[in-house]
Design an enzyme around this catalytic site. Sequence first.
Site, PDB file in Angstrom:
ATOM      1  N   LYS A  13       0.826  -1.217   0.000  1.00 22.60           N
ATOM      2  CA  LYS A  13       0.000   0.000   0.000  1.00 22.60           C
ATOM      3  C   LYS A  13       0.859   1.266   0.000  1.00 22.60           C
ATOM      4  CE  LYS A  13      -1.749   0.220   4.002  1.00 22.60           C
ATOM      5  NZ  LYS A  13      -1.084   1.149   4.938  1.00 22.60           N
ATOM      6  N   ARG A  88      -8.618   3.687  10.267  1.00 20.61           N
ATOM      7  CA  ARG A  88      -8.301   2.301  10.579  1.00 20.61           C
ATOM      8  C   ARG A  88      -9.409   1.606  11.353  1.00 20.61           C
ATOM      9  NH1 ARG A  88      -2.327   2.676   9.856  1.00 20.61           N
ATOM     10  NH2 ARG A  88      -1.439   0.622  10.060  1.00 20.61           N
ATOM     11  N   ARG A 127      10.495  -7.116   4.572  1.00 19.87           N
ATOM     12  CA  ARG A 127      10.630  -5.703   4.205  1.00 19.87           C
ATOM     13  C   ARG A 127      11.932  -5.085   4.732  1.00 19.87           C
ATOM     14  NH1 ARG A 127       5.006  -2.812   5.108  1.00 19.87           N
ATOM     15  NH2 ARG A 127       5.463  -2.946   7.315  1.00 19.87           N
ATOM     16  N   ARG A 167      12.538  -2.609  10.277  1.00 22.20           N
ATOM     17  CA  ARG A 167      11.779  -2.042  11.404  1.00 22.20           C
ATOM     18  C   ARG A 167      11.585  -3.106  12.472  1.00 22.20           C
ATOM     19  NH1 ARG A 167       6.549   0.533   8.703  1.00 22.20           N
ATOM     20  NH2 ARG A 167       5.602  -0.283  10.585  1.00 22.20           N
ATOM     21  N   ARG A 178      -1.122  -8.927  15.677  1.00 18.10           N
ATOM     22  CA  ARG A 178      -2.048  -7.980  16.317  1.00 18.10           C
ATOM     23  C   ARG A 178      -2.483  -6.914  15.291  1.00 18.10           C
ATOM     24  NH1 ARG A 178       0.786  -6.442  21.460  1.00 18.10           N
ATOM     25  NH2 ARG A 178       0.523  -8.585  22.121  1.00 18.10           N
TER      26      ARG A 178
HETATM   27  P1  AMP Z   1       1.977   1.783   9.798  1.00 20.23           P
HETATM   28  O1  AMP Z   1       3.283   2.402   9.470  1.00 20.23           O
HETATM   29  O2  AMP Z   1       0.865   2.286   8.917  1.00 20.23           O
HETATM   30  O3  AMP Z   1       2.055   0.289   9.846  1.00 20.23           O
HETATM   31  O4  AMP Z   1       1.588   2.272  11.272  1.00 20.23           O
HETATM   32  C1  AMP Z   1       2.389   1.922  12.352  1.00 20.23           C
HETATM   33  C2  AMP Z   1       1.621   2.059  13.653  1.00 20.23           C
HETATM   34  O5  AMP Z   1       1.164   3.423  13.823  1.00 20.23           O
HETATM   35  C3  AMP Z   1       0.348   1.232  13.759  1.00 20.23           C
HETATM   36  O6  AMP Z   1       0.593  -0.120  14.097  1.00 20.23           O
HETATM   37  C4  AMP Z   1      -0.411   1.990  14.835  1.00 20.23           C
HETATM   38  O7  AMP Z   1       0.125   1.715  16.121  1.00 20.23           O
HETATM   39  C5  AMP Z   1      -0.078   3.435  14.509  1.00 20.23           C
HETATM   40  N1  AMP Z   1      -1.113   3.992  13.606  1.00 20.23           N
HETATM   41  C6  AMP Z   1      -0.991   4.202  12.271  1.00 20.23           C
HETATM   42  N2  AMP Z   1      -2.144   4.686  11.737  1.00 20.23           N
HETATM   43  C7  AMP Z   1      -3.026   4.779  12.767  1.00 20.23           C
HETATM   44  C8  AMP Z   1      -4.396   5.182  12.880  1.00 20.23           C
HETATM   45  N3  AMP Z   1      -5.110   5.590  11.821  1.00 20.23           N
HETATM   46  N4  AMP Z   1      -4.964   5.148  14.116  1.00 20.23           N
HETATM   47  C9  AMP Z   1      -4.283   4.739  15.184  1.00 20.23           C
HETATM   48  N5  AMP Z   1      -3.007   4.313  15.153  1.00 20.23           N
HETATM   49  C10 AMP Z   1      -2.363   4.327  13.966  1.00 20.23           C
END
Ligand code: AMP
Length: 224
Positions: A13, A88, A127, A167, A178
């Site tokens: 994505k 989300r 990744r 990461r 999770r």
């Molecule tokens: P990502 O890089 O998109 O995988 O986001 C990493 C982490 O940021 C997620 O696992 C959440 O803990 C937090 N996060 C990202 N987007 C959101 C959202 N829309 N609402 C709440 N937490 C978020």
Amino acid sequence: MNILIFGPNGSGKGTQGALIQQKYGIPLIETGVIFRDQIARGTPLGALAKAYIDRGELVPDEVTIPMILSRLREDDCRNGWVLDGFPRNPAQAAAVWDALAKEKMPLDMVIEIVLDRTIAKQRIMGRRLCPMDNNHPNNVAIEGMHPVVLGGEDFCRVCGSDGLITRADDLDEVAIDRRHAIYYNREDGTLGAVRFLKEKIPVVEVDGLPGVKEVSTAIMEQIH
Ligand code: AMP
């Protein structure tokens, strides 16, 4: 052109969002990147977010929703935006839907990249992030996205940088499960947000299994 892009972690994505950003010259707003930037800068918001991110949980809506809505009001968003990682859950979807309507900001397109959960997990664990550009795709689990290997060391396949980063949360299987449990939850999770939006406007579903180019072509064909 205002676009929401959905897909489980590991579906490519972020890569597709970056391609749309390049092609249309609109900002790509990634919730996860905003949080990681706050963590790196040692801000209070970063400290709060870190505890949730490390556990693979969502940062609370009271923090995330206003942060994103204020970002969409910034000047560089006037000609459009691609939002990745938000909403989300159905509460965030309702908040963004109402806020856009209130500000007379159209939602032109919603894209859903569809990918099987097991494959998405393998892709996350493979990744590798480029230290120069977060959107240079490198993945040891995907044919055609392998970093360049020289002398046993991995280099970015796009710009040749060394020091590719894995990461910590990408190798933590419990955290991945999770995060996926949140994404694939059709009631309270991210697919619940997609369901909310599907009741409002058409959602473009794209198969995430083929390579980056094929997925990108499928998406671009739908952007008018
Ligand atoms: P990502 O890089 O998109 O995988 O986001 C990493 C982490 O940021 C997620 O696992 C959440 O803990 C937090 N996060 C990202 N987007 C959101 C959202 N829309 N609402 C709440 N937490 C978020």
